[in-house]
Design a protein around this motif. Structure first.
Motif, PDB file in Angstrom:
ATOM      1  N   SER A 231       0.815  -1.224   0.000  1.00  0.00           N
ATOM      2  CA  SER A 231       0.000   0.000   0.000  1.00  0.00           C
ATOM      3  C   SER A 231       0.843   1.267   0.000  1.00  0.00           C
ATOM      4  CB  SER A 231      -0.913   0.018   1.235  1.00  0.00           C
ATOM      5  OG  SER A 231      -1.803  -1.066   1.244  1.00  0.00           O
ATOM      6  N   ASP A 232       2.144   1.128   0.171  1.00  0.00           N
ATOM      7  CA  ASP A 232       2.987   2.301   0.365  1.00  0.00           C
ATOM      8  C   ASP A 232       2.957   3.258  -0.819  1.00  0.00           C
ATOM      9  OD1 ASP A 232       3.622   1.251   2.794  1.00  0.00           O
ATOM     10  OD2 ASP A 232       5.650   0.628   2.259  1.00  0.00           O
ATOM     11  N   THR A 233       2.895   2.742  -2.017  1.00  0.00           N
ATOM     12  CA  THR A 233       2.886   3.640  -3.172  1.00  0.00           C
ATOM     13  C   THR A 233       1.619   4.492  -3.198  1.00  0.00           C
ATOM     14  OG1 THR A 233       2.017   1.832  -4.537  1.00  0.00           O
ATOM     15  CG2 THR A 233       4.408   2.195  -4.569  1.00  0.00           C
ATOM     16  N   SER A 234       0.517   3.944  -2.716  1.00  0.00           N
ATOM     17  CA  SER A 234      -0.706   4.748  -2.643  1.00  0.00           C
ATOM     18  C   SER A 234      -0.607   5.765  -1.510  1.00  0.00           C
ATOM     19  CB  SER A 234      -1.939   3.859  -2.454  1.00  0.00           C
ATOM     20  OG  SER A 234      -1.917   3.190  -1.208  1.00  0.00           O
ATOM     21  N   TYR A 235       0.053   5.398  -0.411  1.00  0.00           N
ATOM     22  CA  TYR A 235       0.287   6.357   0.671  1.00  0.00           C
ATOM     23  C   TYR A 235       1.159   7.511   0.177  1.00  0.00           C
ATOM     24  CZ  TYR A 235      -1.310   2.644   3.880  1.00  0.00           C
ATOM     25  OH  TYR A 235      -2.031   1.668   4.525  1.00  0.00           O
ATOM     26  N   ASP A 236       2.117   7.193  -0.675  1.00  0.00           N
ATOM     27  CA  ASP A 236       2.973   8.238  -1.240  1.00  0.00           C
ATOM     28  C   ASP A 236       2.148   9.360  -1.849  1.00  0.00           C
ATOM     29  OD1 ASP A 236       5.321   6.975  -0.580  1.00  0.00           O
ATOM     30  OD2 ASP A 236       5.758   6.255  -2.597  1.00  0.00           O
ATOM     31  N   SER A 237       1.254   8.970  -2.730  1.00  0.00           N
ATOM     32  CA  SER A 237       0.466   9.982  -3.443  1.00  0.00           C
ATOM     33  C   SER A 237      -0.586  10.621  -2.554  1.00  0.00           C
ATOM     34  CB  SER A 237      -0.197   9.357  -4.679  1.00  0.00           C
ATOM     35  OG  SER A 237      -1.008   8.249  -4.323  1.00  0.00           O
ATOM     36  N   SER A 238      -1.085   9.877  -1.576  1.00  0.00           N
ATOM     37  CA  SER A 238      -2.154  10.403  -0.717  1.00  0.00           C
ATOM     38  C   SER A 238      -1.643  11.347   0.366  1.00  0.00           C
ATOM     39  CB  SER A 238      -2.904   9.243  -0.039  1.00  0.00           C
ATOM     40  OG  SER A 238      -3.560   8.433  -0.988  1.00  0.00           O
ATOM     41  N   TYR A 239      -0.407  11.097   0.874  1.00  0.00           N
ATOM     42  CA  TYR A 239       0.031  11.823   2.063  1.00  0.00           C
ATOM     43  C   TYR A 239       1.368  12.564   1.944  1.00  0.00           C
ATOM     44  CZ  TYR A 239      -3.433   8.587   4.017  1.00  0.00           C
ATOM     45  OH  TYR A 239      -4.575   7.865   4.264  1.00  0.00           O
ATOM     46  N   PHE A 240       2.250  12.116   1.086  1.00  0.00           N
ATOM     47  CA  PHE A 240       3.609  12.654   1.133  1.00  0.00           C
ATOM     48  C   PHE A 240       4.045  13.421  -0.107  1.00  0.00           C
ATOM     49  CE2 PHE A 240       3.564   9.067   4.129  1.00  0.00           C
ATOM     50  CZ  PHE A 240       3.948   9.753   5.282  1.00  0.00           C
ATOM     51  N   ASN A 241       3.209  13.492  -1.112  1.00  0.00           N
ATOM     52  CA  ASN A 241       3.570  14.218  -2.330  1.00  0.00           C
ATOM     53  C   ASN A 241       3.176  15.690  -2.191  1.00  0.00           C
ATOM     54  OD1 ASN A 241       4.268  15.029  -4.877  1.00  0.00           O
ATOM     55  ND2 ASN A 241       2.727  13.822  -5.949  1.00  0.00           N
ATOM     56  N   HIS A 242       4.052  16.453  -1.542  1.00  0.00           N
ATOM     57  CA  HIS A 242       3.815  17.884  -1.301  1.00  0.00           C
ATOM     58  C   HIS A 242       4.990  18.690  -1.853  1.00  0.00           C
ATOM     59  CE1 HIS A 242       0.231  17.413   1.232  1.00  0.00           C
ATOM     60  NE2 HIS A 242       0.844  16.395   1.819  1.00  0.00           N
ATOM     61  N   PRO A 243       4.990  19.003  -3.142  1.00  0.00           N
ATOM     62  CA  PRO A 243       6.090  19.802  -3.703  1.00  0.00           C
ATOM     63  C   PRO A 243       6.240  21.119  -2.962  1.00  0.00           C
ATOM     64  CG  PRO A 243       4.702  18.918  -5.445  1.00  0.00           C
ATOM     65  CD  PRO A 243       3.979  18.655  -4.154  1.00  0.00           C
ATOM     66  N   ALA A 262       9.883   6.223   5.718  1.00  0.00           N
ATOM     67  CA  ALA A 262      11.217   6.657   5.291  1.00  0.00           C
ATOM     68  C   ALA A 262      11.496   6.246   3.852  1.00  0.00           C
ATOM     69  CB  ALA A 262      12.268   6.073   6.217  1.00  0.00           C
ATOM     70  N   ALA A 263      10.872   5.144   3.404  1.00  0.00           N
ATOM     71  CA  ALA A 263      11.105   4.655   2.053  1.00  0.00           C
ATOM     72  C   ALA A 263      10.316   5.410   0.986  1.00  0.00           C
ATOM     73  CB  ALA A 263      10.768   3.163   1.984  1.00  0.00           C
ATOM     74  N   SER A 264       9.480   6.336   1.389  1.00  0.00           N
ATOM     75  CA  SER A 264       8.740   7.112   0.394  1.00  0.00           C
ATOM     76  C   SER A 264       9.714   7.919  -0.460  1.00  0.00           C
ATOM     77  CB  SER A 264       7.759   8.061   1.083  1.00  0.00           C
ATOM     78  OG  SER A 264       7.207   8.965   0.138  1.00  0.00           O
ATOM     79  N   LYS A 265       9.475   7.941  -1.747  1.00  0.00           N
ATOM     80  CA  LYS A 265      10.364   8.676  -2.651  1.00  0.00           C
ATOM     81  C   LYS A 265      10.207  10.181  -2.523  1.00  0.00           C
ATOM     82  CE  LYS A 265       7.133   8.365  -6.587  1.00  0.00           C
ATOM     83  NZ  LYS A 265       6.985   7.875  -7.982  1.00  0.00           N
ATOM     84  N   TYR A 266       9.210  10.640  -1.789  1.00  0.00           N
ATOM     85  CA  TYR A 266       8.956  12.073  -1.659  1.00  0.00           C
ATOM     86  C   TYR A 266       9.540  12.689  -0.393  1.00  0.00           C
ATOM     87  CZ  TYR A 266       5.562  11.316  -5.399  1.00  0.00           C
ATOM     88  OH  TYR A 266       4.960  10.981  -6.594  1.00  0.00           O
ATOM     89  N   VAL A 267      10.148  11.883   0.468  1.00  0.00           N
ATOM     90  CA  VAL A 267      10.612  12.402   1.757  1.00  0.00           C
ATOM     91  C   VAL A 267      12.131  12.330   1.853  1.00  0.00           C
ATOM     92  CG1 VAL A 267       8.470  11.531   2.778  1.00  0.00           C
ATOM     93  CG2 VAL A 267      10.611  10.242   3.090  1.00  0.00           C
ATOM     94  N   THR A 268      12.669  13.077   2.804  1.00  0.00           N
ATOM     95  CA  THR A 268      14.079  12.958   3.153  1.00  0.00           C
ATOM     96  C   THR A 268      14.197  11.943   4.275  1.00  0.00           C
ATOM     97  OG1 THR A 268      14.539  15.258   2.555  1.00  0.00           O
ATOM     98  CG2 THR A 268      16.126  14.162   3.987  1.00  0.00           C
ATOM     99  N   ALA A 269      14.776  10.789   3.966  1.00  0.00           N
ATOM    100  CA  ALA A 269      14.965   9.737   4.959  1.00  0.00           C
ATOM    101  C   ALA A 269      16.219  10.048   5.768  1.00  0.00           C
ATOM    102  CB  ALA A 269      15.101   8.384   4.276  1.00  0.00           C
ATOM    103  N   VAL A 270      16.083  10.075   7.097  1.00  0.00           N
ATOM    104  CA  VAL A 270      17.167  10.531   7.966  1.00  0.00           C
ATOM    105  C   VAL A 270      17.703   9.380   8.802  1.00  0.00           C
ATOM    106  CG1 VAL A 270      17.895  12.242   9.648  1.00  0.00           C
ATOM    107  CG2 VAL A 270      16.025  12.785   8.062  1.00  0.00           C
TER     108      VAL A 270
END
Length: 429
Positions: A231-243, A262-270
């Motif tokens: 489900s993570d790819t859908s979470y990406d678009s729903s919650y973390f894609n904020h240019p 952390a694995a979302s492609k839209y976030v900075t994983a620290v």
């Protein structure tokens, strides 16, 4: 590829760690810990929110020191000749704001920048004492007041309400105190928005992330995670894609292995490091990958589901690689936090990548508002970015087939990404 680095938490087990402080940088000259007892050891335990309250919930990424001497205490003992008590709640026992700013080249930026910027902290459940504890931390360290009355601090639920808040939880309150204090330490002139999700599910935490962006925060810190899923790819678009918004996420505390978000492609994983002073480096500090055992240390690795962002070019992972950058996380070289809800009111020392995420969010805030349409996770990958970071080249967080995914090296590696902050240049567009 192992995709469950947080299994020890998700099975509901508790965890306590004990580690001798034998990191690079301890030993010689002015900041050595020779005056501290050689038998002194630091012990810690996972905070209650590191164990999900209910099935389907995510876990926070924090540990609280319970005994022994922290690195900071040992260094202070060497300087003053006074050995503090192991758990002296009356005074701080970990790194404070000036330590962190010194370590990451932020002393000048912190005093001159950040006004008008808002850092959002996203966590689950309510901390009734958040405002009071934040005030105590900031007052002790001489930081500008950040209160509800002066407009600097605001606490809301995931729908933006200041009155309809989730139920209180003492474990997550510790996490919130840690996050608020680290954001304050790095960017004392920033405003802070605390958004509390009604539970620790991805749906509720993700809704809180969206609310933080809606309310105008350009820097959003998330100190939680869990096993990856389809489900993570859908979470990406729903919650973390904020240019145009810098979203930071803890890489996890279970050692080698990727976790979400952390694995979302839209976030900075620290990722996380062990940080100690050094008399042999120009910087005055040294860092290595945080690892306590095979089941405790910074997360890293290759995502099983998330696509690789275009700016990430390492070849050992065809999908998203964790991490991007790093900061202090080892509880043995932990940070000072003030907390009073559900515990004896006082000072505690915390670690975990829950500390490193808000630290990096604060650095982004000092660097200035990201340009509209940008993805700030890309910034450290530019030529200007990679040259403006402290390259962490020693340590590992486990064993893996593709060594750089779990072992530090010159340049990019999984546990620490491109490195730790050296000023703000790596975090601008």
């Amino acid at each position: 590829m192992r995709t469950t680095p947080t299994r020890r938490r998700r099975l509901g087990t508790t965890f306590a760690a004990t580690a001798a402080l034998a990191f690079a940088g301890f030993g010689a000259a002015a900041h050595a810990d020779a005056a501290a007892p050689s038998s002194a050891r630091t012990t810690w335990t996972a905070t209650p929110c590191a164990i999900p309250k209910h099935k389907g919930e995510l876990a926070c990424d924090s540990f609280r020191v319970t005994g022994g001497l922290t690195a900071f205490q040992k260094q202070r003992a060497a300087r003053t000749g006074v050995t503090p008590k192991a758990a002296d709640a009356a005074t701080p026992s970990g790194y404070g704001p000036s330590d962190l700013r010194s370590a990451y080249g932020l002393t000048s930026a912190a005093s001159a920048k950040g006004a008008g910027e808002t850092i959002a902290i996203v966590d689950a459940y309510d901390d009734p004492n958040a405002a009071a504890d934040l005030a105590q931390y900031r007052s002790y360290y001489g930081l500008p007041a950040c209160t509800t009355s002066n407009g600097c601090f605001k606490k809301v639920g995931q729908t933006g309400s200041t009155t309809s808040l989730p139920s209180a939880d003492s474990g997550w309150a510790e996490e919130e105190s840690l996050d608020l204090d680290m954001a304050s330490a790095i960017c004392p002139n920033c405003s802070i928005l605390l958004v509390e999700a009604k539970s620790a599910t991805m749906a509720n935490l993700g809704t809180a992330v969206n609310e933080a962006a809606t309310l105008g925060a350009k820097y959003i810190s998330n100190s939680y995670g869990g096993s990856e899923s389809s489900s993570d790819t859908s979470y990406d678009s729903s919650y973390f894609n904020h240019p145009g918004v810098a979203i930071t996420v803890s890489a996890g505390d279970g050692g080698y292995g990727a976790e979400y978000p952390a694995a979302s492609k839209y976030v900075t994983a620290v990722g996380g490091t062990a940080l100690s002073t050094s008399s042999t480096t120009t910087r005055g500090w040294t860092e290595t990958v945080w690892k306590t055992s095979s089941t405790e240390g910074t997360g890293s690795g290759c995502s099983a589901y998330d696509a690789k962002p275009t700016w990430q070019t390492d070849t050992g992972c065809s999908r998203r690689t964790v991490s991007d950058v790093a900061a202090v996380a080892d509880p043995a070289t932990g940070v000072s936090v003030y907390d009073s809800y559900g515990v004896t009111a006082g000072w505690y020392t915390f670690g975990g990548t829950s500390a490193s995420s808000p630290i990096i969010a604060g650095v982004y805030a000092l660097a200035g508002t990201p340009s509209s349409g940008s993805y700030p996770a890309k910034f450290p990958y530019t030529a200007a970015g990679t040259s403006a970071l402290n390259d962490v080249t020693s340590g590992n967080n486990g064993t893996c087939a593709t060594s750089y995914l779990c072992t530090a090296r010159s340049g990019y590696d999984g546990p620490t990404g491109w490195g730790t902050p050296q000023g703000t240049s790596a975090f601008t567009g």
